[in-house]
Scaffold this motif. Structure first.
Motif, short mmCIF file in Angstrom:
data_model
loop_
_atom_site.label_atom_id
_atom_site.label_comp_id
_atom_site.label_asym_id
_atom_site.label_seq_id
_atom_site.Cartn_x
_atom_site.Cartn_y
_atom_site.Cartn_z
N TRP A 36 -21.83 -9.40 -5.70
CA TRP A 36 -23.23 -9.69 -5.62
C TRP A 36 -23.60 -9.57 -4.35
O TRP A 36 -24.20 -8.42 -4.02
N SER A 37 -22.64 -9.83 -3.63
CA SER A 37 -22.26 -9.17 -1.82
C SER A 37 -22.43 -7.55 -2.22
O SER A 37 -23.16 -6.73 -0.97
N HIS A 38 -21.15 -7.16 -2.61
CA HIS A 38 -20.45 -6.03 -2.56
C HIS A 38 -22.23 -4.60 -2.62
O HIS A 38 -22.15 -3.97 -2.20
N ARG A 39 -23.11 -5.39 -3.82
CA ARG A 39 -24.30 -4.78 -4.59
C ARG A 39 -25.01 -4.76 -3.90
O ARG A 39 -25.58 -3.32 -3.12
N ILE A 40 -25.23 -5.85 -2.68
CA ILE A 40 -26.30 -5.52 -1.79
C ILE A 40 -25.43 -4.40 -0.27
O ILE A 40 -25.99 -3.74 0.27
N ALA A 41 -23.89 -4.98 -0.48
CA ALA A 41 -23.61 -4.38 0.99
C ALA A 41 -23.82 -2.78 0.40
O ALA A 41 -23.75 -1.81 1.03
N HIS A 42 -23.05 -1.88 -0.53
CA HIS A 42 -23.07 -1.19 -1.40
C HIS A 42 -24.64 -0.19 -1.65
O HIS A 42 -25.06 1.16 -0.62
#
Length: 231
Positions: A36-42
């Protein structure tokens, strides 16, 4: 976004028999938090907010133990089991329904530019501690065994084990996702067994040759003694 988040939670129940409730999974699964954090970062990275993207990535790494570069492209229903020590590089591309275990590295092999990290196709499984390095492709429904180091292309429907990784199963049929980490083929050990068997065979042949030579020498001595007596 909410649909994707629900899919991420549902895949945990499909892959992890210890998952008991949505409340537990959402609050305690570090692999899920990392995704989930990666989806925000991406999303931030695609908007060219590179610093914010890296900041979100590093905060996620601190709390989850999973390092995913914001530029990495990850498909739907990606499952990270346990997660600690997982590293996913900048140009890595991951398809749908992929599973990775703790300690997996999807990295590069040097300081080359451009596409330098792996492409993992749909339904692939990468087991504990495996390293997939360089701009290579792991095919659909393929499995990478625990502790393997993969440096070459992996065809679809294949199982790879060893250092360096070798394809040990490729039958053109779908490979089930339940990889038995304790019962993997070991081509190196199999080769040693073949060499040991060959060595045992050679020893037996040497014994037979020595026995034949000894019998021949005894017969020669016997003939010589008979000749002396006749003389």
């Amino acid at each position: 976004m909410l649909k994707m988040m629900k899919e991420d939670v549902d895949v945990v129940f499909e892959q992890d028999p210890s998952a008991r409730s949505y409340f537990e999974v959402i609050l305690t699964y570090s692999g899920l938090h990392a995704i989930w954090s990666h989806r925000i970062a991406h999303a931030l990275y695609k908007k060219k907010l590179f610093f914010l993207a890296r900041a979100v990535s590093q905060v996620s790494r601190f709390f989850t133990g999973v390092e995913i570069h914001p530029a990495a492209k990850i498909g739907r229903r990606f499952f990270i089991d346990h997660g600690m020590g997982v590293v996913i590089g900048e140009t890595c591309e991951i398809g749908d329904d992929v599973t990775v275990f703790q300690g997996v590295t999807l990295g590069g092999t040097g300081k080359e530019k451009g596409k330098r990290h792996p492409t993992i196709k749909n339904h692939a499984l990468i087991a504990t501690g495996a390293k997939v390095l360089g701009s290579i492709t792991v095919g659909e429904y393929s499995k990478i065994g625990a502790g393997s180091v993969v440096l070459k292309e992996v065809p679809d429907h294949s199982t790879v084990v060893g250092i360096p990784g070798r394809v040990v199963i490729q039958n053109g049929k779908r490979v089930d996702q339940d990889l038995n980490h304790c019962d993997l083929p070991d081509p190196v050990a199999d080769r040693f067994k073949d060499l040991e068997a060959e060595l045992t065979k050679l020893r037996e042949e040497m014994k037979q040759l020595k026995k034949g030579t000894s019998d021949h020498d005894n017969k020669v001595v016997q003939y010589a003694n008979e000749a002396k007596r006749n003389v």
